[in-house]
Write a protein that holds these residues in place. Structure first.
Motif, mmCIF file in Angstrom:
data_model
loop_
_atom_site.group_PDB
_atom_site.id
_atom_site.type_symbol
_atom_site.label_atom_id
_atom_site.label_comp_id
_atom_site.label_asym_id
_atom_site.label_seq_id
_atom_site.Cartn_x
_atom_site.Cartn_y
_atom_site.Cartn_z
ATOM 1 N N HIS A 70 0.798 -1.228 0.000
ATOM 2 C CA HIS A 70 0.000 0.000 0.000
ATOM 3 C C HIS A 70 0.831 1.279 0.000
ATOM 4 O O HIS A 70 0.280 2.366 -0.216
ATOM 5 N N ASN A 71 2.138 1.166 0.249
ATOM 6 C CA ASN A 71 2.954 2.385 0.219
ATOM 7 C C ASN A 71 4.134 2.283 -0.748
ATOM 8 O O ASN A 71 4.988 3.161 -0.776
ATOM 9 N N LYS A 72 4.162 1.204 -1.549
ATOM 10 C CA LYS A 72 5.325 0.967 -2.409
ATOM 11 C C LYS A 72 5.509 2.061 -3.463
ATOM 12 O O LYS A 72 6.645 2.351 -3.865
ATOM 13 N N GLU A 73 4.422 2.675 -3.914
ATOM 14 C CA GLU A 73 4.546 3.715 -4.936
ATOM 15 C C GLU A 73 5.288 4.936 -4.393
ATOM 16 O O GLU A 73 6.015 5.618 -5.130
ATOM 17 N N ALA A 74 5.133 5.212 -3.107
ATOM 18 C CA ALA A 74 5.823 6.353 -2.493
ATOM 19 C C ALA A 74 7.186 5.944 -1.935
ATOM 20 O O ALA A 74 8.176 6.663 -2.105
ATOM 21 N N SER A 75 7.232 4.785 -1.276
ATOM 22 C CA SER A 75 8.470 4.362 -0.611
ATOM 23 C C SER A 75 9.514 3.834 -1.588
ATOM 24 O O SER A 75 10.719 4.031 -1.381
ATOM 25 N N GLY A 76 9.059 3.159 -2.633
ATOM 26 C CA GLY A 76 9.991 2.548 -3.581
ATOM 27 C C GLY A 76 10.999 3.533 -4.165
ATOM 28 O O GLY A 76 12.222 3.294 -4.093
ATOM 29 N N PRO A 77 10.556 4.662 -4.740
ATOM 30 C CA PRO A 77 11.504 5.626 -5.308
ATOM 31 C C PRO A 77 12.485 6.186 -4.278
ATOM 32 O O PRO A 77 13.649 6.467 -4.604
ATOM 33 N N GLU A 78 12.031 6.350 -3.027
ATOM 34 C CA GLU A 78 12.928 6.845 -1.979
ATOM 35 C C GLU A 78 14.030 5.832 -1.674
ATOM 36 O O GLU A 78 15.193 6.193 -1.457
ATOM 37 N N LEU A 79 13.665 4.555 -1.664
ATOM 38 C CA LEU A 79 14.667 3.516 -1.416
ATOM 39 C C LEU A 79 15.664 3.437 -2.571
ATOM 40 O O LEU A 79 16.877 3.291 -2.353
ATOM 41 N N ILE A 80 15.162 3.553 -3.786
ATOM 42 C CA ILE A 80 16.054 3.544 -4.959
ATOM 43 C C ILE A 80 17.020 4.728 -4.895
ATOM 44 O O ILE A 80 18.218 4.595 -5.201
ATOM 45 N N LYS A 81 16.515 5.876 -4.480
ATOM 46 C CA LYS A 81 17.357 7.071 -4.359
ATOM 47 C C LYS A 81 18.505 6.830 -3.388
ATOM 48 O O LYS A 81 19.663 7.191 -3.664
ATOM 49 N N LEU A 82 18.223 6.210 -2.256
ATOM 50 C CA LEU A 82 19.258 5.916 -1.270
ATOM 51 C C LEU A 82 20.279 4.915 -1.823
ATOM 52 O O LEU A 82 21.491 5.048 -1.587
ATOM 53 N N LEU A 83 19.807 3.936 -2.554
ATOM 54 C CA LEU A 83 20.708 2.952 -3.164
ATOM 55 C C LEU A 83 21.648 3.627 -4.158
ATOM 56 O O LEU A 83 22.849 3.339 -4.194
ATOM 57 N N LEU A 84 21.104 4.546 -4.950
ATOM 58 C CA LEU A 84 21.922 5.264 -5.932
ATOM 59 C C LEU A 84 22.949 6.179 -5.252
ATOM 60 O O LEU A 84 23.992 6.493 -5.824
ATOM 61 N N GLN A 85 22.661 6.562 -4.019
ATOM 62 C CA GLN A 85 23.585 7.388 -3.249
ATOM 63 C C GLN A 85 24.649 6.557 -2.531
ATOM 64 O O GLN A 85 25.511 7.108 -1.849
ATOM 65 N N GLY A 86 24.572 5.229 -2.691
ATOM 66 C CA GLY A 86 25.600 4.368 -2.115
ATOM 67 C C GLY A 86 25.205 3.625 -0.859
ATOM 68 O O GLY A 86 26.014 2.864 -0.302
ATOM 69 N N GLU A 87 23.966 3.816 -0.386
ATOM 70 C CA GLU A 87 23.509 3.114 0.810
ATOM 71 C C GLU A 87 23.012 1.714 0.433
ATOM 72 O O GLU A 87 22.292 1.548 -0.549
ATOM 73 N N SER A 88 23.380 0.701 1.209
ATOM 74 C CA SER A 88 22.876 -0.649 0.984
ATOM 75 C C SER A 88 21.629 -0.877 1.832
ATOM 76 O O SER A 88 21.546 -0.418 2.980
ATOM 77 N N ILE A 89 20.662 -1.570 1.265
ATOM 78 C CA ILE A 89 19.358 -1.765 1.901
ATOM 79 C C ILE A 89 18.981 -3.242 1.868
ATOM 80 O O ILE A 89 19.253 -3.942 0.888
ATOM 81 N N ALA A 90 18.351 -3.713 2.934
ATOM 82 C CA ALA A 90 17.820 -5.072 2.991
ATOM 83 C C ALA A 90 16.298 -5.018 2.925
ATOM 84 O O ALA A 90 15.669 -4.193 3.592
ATOM 85 N N ILE A 91 15.734 -5.878 2.122
ATOM 86 C CA ILE A 91 14.280 -6.033 2.047
ATOM 87 C C ILE A 91 13.906 -7.343 2.738
ATOM 88 O O ILE A 91 14.501 -8.391 2.466
ATOM 89 N N VAL A 92 12.930 -7.302 3.648
ATOM 90 C CA VAL A 92 12.441 -8.523 4.293
ATOM 91 C C VAL A 92 10.916 -8.552 4.210
ATOM 92 O O VAL A 92 10.266 -7.511 4.190
#
Length: 292
Positions: A70-92
């Protein structure tokens, strides 16, 4: 073309880790999964309340955020932005492998499109765990996942899998398990099946038998927990009978009449697809015939 070498050289961006979590028993958490969750900058979870309990148990203090259907449309781009900035992220996900019947698949696809490394951290999985204890053929299988909500769509989908020879795997909730088993019995006949629930937990149970026997069991015992249904595929003798019956009923019909027959239980698009399968022709040929 996209070629990923997950552990060779410096990565331009952060990595997206798809981390498996236990499907019940916390002892199924792997050492690698724990280390990954400790080392990433951020953990994105389907349900932060459930994941918080897991992190507390293993003393993982990494920042936790919400990422779900229900929030992937808003949260997804923010997570991608952080990844592009060099931050590693885990999805569970709540349990098992992320990206299987959950929105983790969407962010994995988006990350790949951006050239971000997507790394699997394997672990428990309800579908495969149910398959290997089902007693049914494990050489070839098809994962279907959750069925649609309404009966017409359920029946249409089950009919599409009627001639599959592979073992079929489904997820289902306790509220719909009896109706789903009944639809399977009506569409496929009384095939062998296994219904697993509460895997790896204290009340783990696997019900094995014909579909009719599984239905009778749950008519007498209230369904509790999340379910995985494993159903045998069509054997050679049944496939031959199905092919003979299929040829017998439609060979005198026009293509338009053939499509109309299926429209009583499925959409026009699915009816054309099934007609094409029956006749061994392309869907385009069916479309051109009925719309010329």
């Amino acid at each position: 073309m996209n070629i990923q070498k997950s552990f060779q050289g410096l990565q331009q961006y952060g990595s997206l880790y798809l981390v498996a979590t236990p499907i019940g028993n916390l002892e199924d958490m792997t050492m690698r999964a724990i280390r990954t969750l400790q080392e990433v900058a951020l953990i994105a979870a389907e349900d932060t309340r459930n994941t918080r309990k897991l992190l507390t148990h293993f003393e993982i203090k990494t920042r936790l955020v919400s990422y779900h259907e229900h929030n992937k449309e808003a949260s997804g781009p923010e997570l991608i932005k952080l990844l592009l900035q060099g931050e590693s992220i885990a999805i569970v996900s709540d349990a098992g492998l992320p990206a299987i019947s959950d929105p983790g698949a969407d962010i994995a696809r988006d990350a790949i499109a951006q050239g971000i490394a997507v790394v699997p951290i394997p672990g428990a999985n309800a579908a495969l765990s149910s398959l290997i204890v089902s007693g049914l053929n494990t050489d070839r299988f098809t994962f279907v996942g959750f069925l649609p909500r309404d009966k017409k769509s359920i029946v249409a989908l089950l009919q599409q899998y009627a001639a599959y020879r592979e073992t079929l795997i489904f997820y289902e909730s306790p509220y719909r398990i009896q109706k789903t088993l009944q639809y399977m019995l009506e569409c496929w006949g009384d095939r062998q099946a296994a219904v697993a629930r509460e895997l790896t937990k204290r009340h783990e149970e696997i019900v094995r038998g014909h579909l009719s026997q599984c239905i009778a069991h749950f008519n007498e015992h209230q369904p509790l927990g999340e379910f995985c249904i494993i159903v045998e595929g069509l054997n050679d003798a049944e496939l031959e009978k199905l092919e003979e019956a299929s040829q017998a009923w439609w060979k005198e019909l026009s293509i338009a009449e053939h499509v109309k027959h299926y429209e009583s239980s499925m959409s026009h698009k699915d009816a054309m697809k099934q007609t094409a399968i029956d006749r061994g022709v392309s869907k385009r040929d069916v479309y051109n015939e009925i719309h010329r």
